[in-house]
Scaffold this active site. Structure first.
Site, short mmCIF file in Angstrom:
data_model
loop_
_atom_site.label_atom_id
_atom_site.label_comp_id
_atom_site.label_asym_id
_atom_site.label_seq_id
_atom_site.Cartn_x
_atom_site.Cartn_y
_atom_site.Cartn_z
N HIS A 137 -10.56 -46.91 -58.43
CA HIS A 137 -9.80 -48.08 -57.99
C HIS A 137 -8.58 -48.32 -58.88
O HIS A 137 -7.91 -49.33 -58.73
CB HIS A 137 -10.70 -49.33 -58.00
N TYR A 174 -12.44 -56.75 -58.19
CA TYR A 174 -13.82 -56.29 -58.28
C TYR A 174 -14.61 -57.11 -59.28
O TYR A 174 -15.84 -57.21 -59.19
CB TYR A 174 -13.85 -54.80 -58.62
#
Length: 717
Positions: free
Chosen positions: A400, A233
């Site tokens: 996440h 990310y």
């Protein structure tokens, strides 16, 4: 002409046109883009879906390709002055301005709110950002009526959706929020809406702290630039950061955006680059793809802009040479020239590095040890001990994080040797759960057994509870890299399991007798109560041999019932005592892991794929070291050895040199590990177990082999 496009001035475009015929990174990039855009215009043309489809389906991909091609064609129009590119962009934006007001909201496939084009506003943000960049490149060619149509029917309604309809998501400090503010800011610049630009820069309250781009730069990253959700990310965040920053620098240079917060844009770029394995792939920390690398668009843009805006260093040149690409932009041209003029370019390496996690660097981090040999082959060992990696506090579905404290990855000879699975997701593959995270992402990938770290009583760390996990993070024990012959990193975690504390130390030892540096793993577990401890190692390749007897399973059964164990087939197991060796072949290299094995230990061979009715998981091998007790130390040594070439029918040094690994001593003061080889050599390593303020004083440990003394956190005895 006073008006200038957002990212590329007319003069810069003119200079770039001189690169079109050159056999350079920028020249090849230009010709590649011309070929791609020409083919799209000829084969697809102006196609704007007028209905919604599946998440990740045809309509999604058409909208995505439309904005990518518009953005690319726009820069090519400035560089080549080919009016076909201008006409394509104008016609496409006009068609969208006609269609967009007629569309109902899409249907959300998760908790992220839907746009009109896509199933989530994140994709709508991306569409507006790139389309706004394209608009700015043709703005000076448009009539007033064309500008009004595109602005009033398309861009203003989009901005309203992001800052009003979904204003509650606009200011979140998260990669979604970052894309939102960058998209609105870029669009605001493109259509002359400074009010929207200010909201993008300073937040909806215009206070610079509750939201906006500056708040994102202040809060997303640790002082070392690490991003809590991990490299996957992190690299995704680089695109909006750099594209918006370039626009800010050109439209509001007084903000000095590239210098903001001690040049955090450079710091955070270098941080994600510095985590990369030697083949360029990014470690799969938290929800991460195994295929994302420094060839990602965001990292390519960051490499080019950092070279021009910050410093012309050799590592960035090496990065670009590895990527064999640059951003088609003036910054990319500068880096391309540097690559072309370099007399020698070594493989990129950011060296051994410790990156702290948390906004103040207070929430653990990641230690990376690197060693380069005379053949420029790199060995890398990674030890993870940061925070959970979740943005659950901002959005319940944005977890996440993985439950993998003290996870280890190792890379050498071009391969990840001990690997992380990464996320369970088939990105944009619609038949696979719509391209979203598959159920096995929770039932296996996030679970502790999916990682190379100790599992207690077959349970997952922090009770698989996100809110609990967000309160925990590791702590650096030591990080010693001044001696290239012996580098070491160590960290601790406390309370990830009730009543159990852990300390893991990774050493990279360059010893003359061995082909490659040894990776020595010393994993201490402290508990007042008896537990079952599993240390899994996830590998690739084929098991070649062991030095213990084992029984192969006649019938495949899952290794357990839950916590990820239900997805592991039990292939066999063997009782071990004293020391245990498992050797395997991956590609052209042999690897052997030799581990200390007190009486009562087991080695269990596994393969992923049980309880997977939709064939969502990859089929991968592994093995688990199992031991029961209260306090315990797993000491393991990875040896890389030999060479296999089937085409020449050559197999060399398939056995390796290490015969046994023994723990000579372990107490609150220190641990001593002994390695013996088949040649009769003996190597001993001392590791300090003291707190950091006592590590550099004298250690003296009595063992069955005598008394050993040393100063410092770690030493060859």
């Amino acid at each position: 002409m006073s008006y200038q496009p957002l990212l590329l001035s007319f003069d810069e475009a003119e200079t770039l046109s001189l690169e079109l015929s050159k056999d350079t990174l920028i020249g090849r990039g230009l010709r590649r883009d011309i070929k791609k855009v020409d083919a799209y215009i000829q084969e697809i043309g102006i196609e704007v879906p007028r209905q919604h489809g599946e998440a990740g389906g045809y309509e999604h991909n058409r909208h995505k390709q439309n904005y990518i091609i518009m953005d690319t064609a726009a820069r090519l129009f400035l560089i080549t002055k080919n009016d076909a590119y201008r006409a394509f962009i104008v016609d496409m934006l006009t068609e969208y301005a006609t269609v967009y007001p007629t569309l109902e909201d899409n249907t959300s496939r998760d908790t992220n709110p839907p746009g009109k084009l896509f199933h989530q506003t994140l994709n709508e943000n991306m569409w507006m950002l790139y389309s706004s960049c394209a608009y700015s490149c043709v703005y000076h060619t448009l009539s007033d009526s064309q500008k009004t149509l595109i602005t009033d029917n398309l861009f203003k309604p989009m901005i309203h959706m992001f800052v009003v309809t979904y204003g509650h998501d606009f200011d979140i400090v998260h990669n979604h929020g970052l894309w939102a503010v960058a998209a609105v800011g870029i669009c605001g610049y493109a259509i002359g809406d400074q009010e929207s630009v200010d909201k993008a820069l300073y937040g909806l309250k215009l206070d610079r702290t509750s939201g906006g781009f500056l708040a994102q730069l202040d809060n997303l990253f640790s002082p070392d630039g690490y991003y809590m959700e991990g490299p996957y990310y992190h690299r995704f965040s680089l695109r909006p950061i750099f594209i918006f920053a370039e626009a800010i620098e050109r439209r509001q240079p007084d903000l000095k955006i590239f210098e903001y917060n001690n040049s955090i844009i450079k710091t955070t770029s270098y941080a994600v680059m510095a985590t990369a394995f030697p083949d360029g792939s990014l470690p799969a920390l938290n929800d991460s793809s195994k295929t994302i690398s420094i060839n990602d668009e965001g990292v390519i843009i960051a490499t080019s802009v950092c070279f021009k805006r910050y410093e012309q260093n050799d590592t960035l040149v090496s990065m670009a040479n590895h990527q064999q690409d640059v951003w088609v932009h003036s910054s990319g041209a500068a880096l391309s020239t540097a690559v072309e003029q370099a007399e020698e370019i070594k493989p990129f390496s950011w060296g051994s590095i410790l990156l702290t996690d948390g906004p103040k660097g207070e929430k653990g981090g990641v230690s990376i040890l690197r060693h380069r040999d005379a053949q420029d082959d790199d060995t890398m060992a990674l030890l993870w001990f940061g925070q959970h990696g979740s943005d659950h506090q901002y959005h319940a579905a944005l977890d996440h994080g993985h439950y993998d404290g003290l996870h280890m990855s190792v890379f050498n000879r071009g391969h990840e040797v001990f690997q992380d699975y990464g996320f369970g997701r088939w990105v944009n593959v619609e038949p696979k759960f719509g391209g979203r995270y598959i159920p096995e992402n929770k039932s296996y990938c996030k679970q502790t057994v999916a990682h190379n770290t100790v599992v207690v009583d077959q349970k997952t760390q922090n009770k698989f509870n996100t809110a609990l996990a967000e309160t925990k993070f590791g702590k650096k024990h030591f990080f010693e890299v001044s001696d290239e012959k012996l580098q070491a990193a160590s960290a601790t975690i406390e309370g990830y399991y009730d009543g159990v504390d852990m300390q893991r130390s990774i050493l990279v030892a360059d010893l003359e007798e061995f082909e490659k540096p040894l990776v020595i793993d010393v994993y201490r577990i402290l508990s007042d109560e008896e537990h079952e401890y599993d240390l899994p190692f996830h590998i690739k390749g084929q098991i070649i041999r062991t030095d213990f007897d084992y029984t192969a399973a006649k019938k495949l059964t899952p290794l357990g019932a839950d916590n990820g164990y239900q997805h592991l087939w039990k292939l066999g197991e063997g009782q071990v005592e004293g020391s245990a060796l498992v050797s395997w072949l991956h590609d052209s290299s042999y690897y052997s892991l030799v581990s200390s094995a007190p009486k009562g230990g087991k080695v269990i061979f596994t393969r992923l794929g049980a309880n997977d009715p939709d064939f969502n998981l990859r089929t991968e091998p592994g093995f688990i070291l199992r031991q029961s007790g209260s306090n315990h130390v797993f000491a393991s040594v990875l040896e890389t050895h030999g060479h296999f070439d089937e085409s020449f029918e050559v197999s060399e040094n398939a056995h390796g040199l290490i015969s046994t690994v023994t723990i000579l001593a372990d107490n609150a003061d220190a641990t001593v590990v002994q390695i013996e080889t088949v040649t009769g050599s003996v190597y001993r390593f001392g590791l300090s177990n003291r707190s950091s303020d006592g590590q550099n004083t004298e250690h003296s440990v009595e063992t069955s082999e005598g008394v050993f003394s040393w100063s410092g956190a770690v030493s060859i005895l």
